[in-house]
Design an enzyme around this catalytic site. Structure first.
Site, mmCIF file in Angstrom:
data_model
loop_
_atom_site.group_PDB
_atom_site.id
_atom_site.type_symbol
_atom_site.label_atom_id
_atom_site.label_comp_id
_atom_site.label_asym_id
_atom_site.label_seq_id
_atom_site.Cartn_x
_atom_site.Cartn_y
_atom_site.Cartn_z
ATOM 1 N N ASP A 251 -15.649 -16.922 48.882
ATOM 2 C CA ASP A 251 -16.536 -16.098 49.791
ATOM 3 C C ASP A 251 -16.313 -16.048 51.246
ATOM 4 O O ASP A 251 -15.571 -17.036 51.819
ATOM 5 C CB ASP A 251 -18.131 -16.691 49.689
ATOM 6 C CG ASP A 251 -19.123 -15.765 49.948
ATOM 7 O OD1 ASP A 251 -19.877 -15.213 49.105
ATOM 8 O OD2 ASP A 251 -19.689 -15.675 51.262
ATOM 9 N N HIS B 168 -25.867 -20.831 49.776
ATOM 10 C CA HIS B 168 -26.497 -21.064 51.087
ATOM 11 C C HIS B 168 -27.802 -21.941 50.776
ATOM 12 O O HIS B 168 -28.022 -22.573 51.815
ATOM 13 C CB HIS B 168 -26.707 -20.037 52.031
ATOM 14 C CG HIS B 168 -25.376 -19.299 52.328
ATOM 15 N ND1 HIS B 168 -24.365 -20.000 53.041
ATOM 16 C CD2 HIS B 168 -25.090 -18.041 52.302
ATOM 17 C CE1 HIS B 168 -23.577 -19.070 53.268
ATOM 18 N NE2 HIS B 168 -23.801 -17.699 52.924
ATOM 19 N N ASP C 72 -17.397 -10.610 49.362
ATOM 20 C CA ASP C 72 -17.373 -10.135 50.877
ATOM 21 C C ASP C 72 -16.179 -10.606 51.743
ATOM 22 O O ASP C 72 -15.986 -10.263 52.583
ATOM 23 C CB ASP C 72 -18.650 -10.770 51.463
ATOM 24 C CG ASP C 72 -18.970 -12.160 51.143
ATOM 25 O OD1 ASP C 72 -18.272 -12.896 50.688
ATOM 26 O OD2 ASP C 72 -19.996 -12.529 51.760
ATOM 27 N N HIS D 183 -18.292 -16.560 53.733
ATOM 28 C CA HIS D 183 -19.197 -17.555 54.280
ATOM 29 C C HIS D 183 -18.956 -18.669 53.395
ATOM 30 O O HIS D 183 -18.941 -18.929 52.193
ATOM 31 C CB HIS D 183 -20.553 -17.122 54.287
ATOM 32 C CG HIS D 183 -20.637 -15.731 54.907
ATOM 33 N ND1 HIS D 183 -21.005 -14.526 54.038
ATOM 34 C CD2 HIS D 183 -21.028 -15.433 56.093
ATOM 35 C CE1 HIS D 183 -21.039 -13.563 54.904
ATOM 36 N NE2 HIS D 183 -21.131 -13.999 56.045
#
Length: 307
Positions: free
Chosen positions: A163, A126, A244, A165
């Site tokens: 992921d 990120h 995740d 995200h």
């Protein structure tokens, strides 16, 4: 040769505060599962060095690097944003996390290792060129990919981001670079609410609806990722490995299990074997349900090591 396993005690000292999901226990859970599975003895353990500022500046601005150094408190925690905290040892931990990816890249290119997994924190995907966010300070995979291109003079690299995200920071840093093909999947709509549409033609983003399971992921990867990757013929593959997306992880709502991460890793290894001399460097991103994280990393590393 072997599969390298890069980590450092400094990564355990990155203190995000009580109750934060991105915590030192994540790395301890991985170590426990590696020992329990008895594959730890098959890995070549390596100590992560500190990344140089020169390497960081390929992906980040000088102002960002200086801001990260300056924000580290003498005691307690400092808040960068609502999700991202640093403690007294976070600067060294972040340098070790990026340094692991860099050292692994050199070792794999030089033929000392077949491939490598970097068991590090803080994660990176990120982190933007000018901004830390989403638990991430420096973008470890982007730093390593640009090192491979600019310092080691490879012509083409692929970045795989799995992921729950979207890897918005990696996409923003590498978008529009014809030397890079980035393929990612992520839950959508979901934090950080990006990736649809992609920023540039060299970004292949596959949004997955909440509650998508492994079958949906496998179908999307087979249909969309693999043809593009084979046509691009990367000379090295970097993985942002986020676990995740596991069905047991409460930070998201996808339904993958260990076998899905193993299948995906086999697919990546097959592409790497075809065009990249097998060269892969994988870096830990998400994964916050400790048992599921440890089991998933074991499945991933077992495939990397062809065990």
């Amino acid at each position: 040769m072997a599969t390298g396993f890069y980590t450092h005690p400094d990564c355990l000292l990155h203190d995000t505060g009580d109750g934060h999901p991105e915590r030192a226990a994540r790395l301890q859970a991985i170590e426990d599962q590696l020992i329990g599975s008895r594959i730890d003895i098959a890995l070549q353990r390596e100590t992560a060095p500190l990344a140089s500022e020169t390497a960081l500046l390929r992906a980040h601005s000088a102002a960002h690097v200086a801001a990260m150094r300056a924000c580290v408190p003498a005691t307690g925690q400092a808040e960068i944003d609502a999700d991202t905290f640093v403690g007294p040892h976070s600067w060294n931990a972040a340098l070790r996390a990026a340094g692991a990816a860099l050292a692994a890249t050199d070792a794999v290119i030089d033929g000392h290792l077949d491939n490598a997994f970097c068991c590090v924190r803080p994660p990176g995907h990120h982190a933007l060129r000018e901004q830390a966010m989403g638990f991430c300070l420096f973008n470890n995979v982007a730093v390593a990919a640009l090192h491979a291109l600019e310092a080691r003079h490879l012509a083409r690299v692929a970045v795989i981001d799995f992921d729950v995200h979207h890897g918005n920071g990696t996409e923003a840093i590498l978008a529009g670079d014809p030397r890079v093909l980035m393929c990612g999947f992520f839950q959508h709509p979901f934090y950080p609410f990006s990736g649809v549409p992609p920023l540039a033609p060299n970004m292949l983003n596959v949004p997955l609806a909440a509650r998508s399971d492994g079958a949906a992921m496998r179908e999307a990867v087979t249909r969309e990722w693999l043809p593009r990757l084979r046509a691009f013929a990367p000379q090295m593959i970097f993985i942002s490995a986020g676990f995740d997306a596991h069905r047991d992880d409460d930070l998201g709502n996808l339904g993958l299990v260990e076998a899905d991460f193993a299948w995906l890793t086999r697919c990546i290894r097959e592409v790497a074997a075809h065009s990249a001399q097998g060269r892969i460097v994988s870096c830990l991103e998400g994964g916050y349900a400790l048992s599921a994280l440890g089991r998933s990393v074991v499945a991933h590393v077992r495939e990397l090591a062809d065990l």
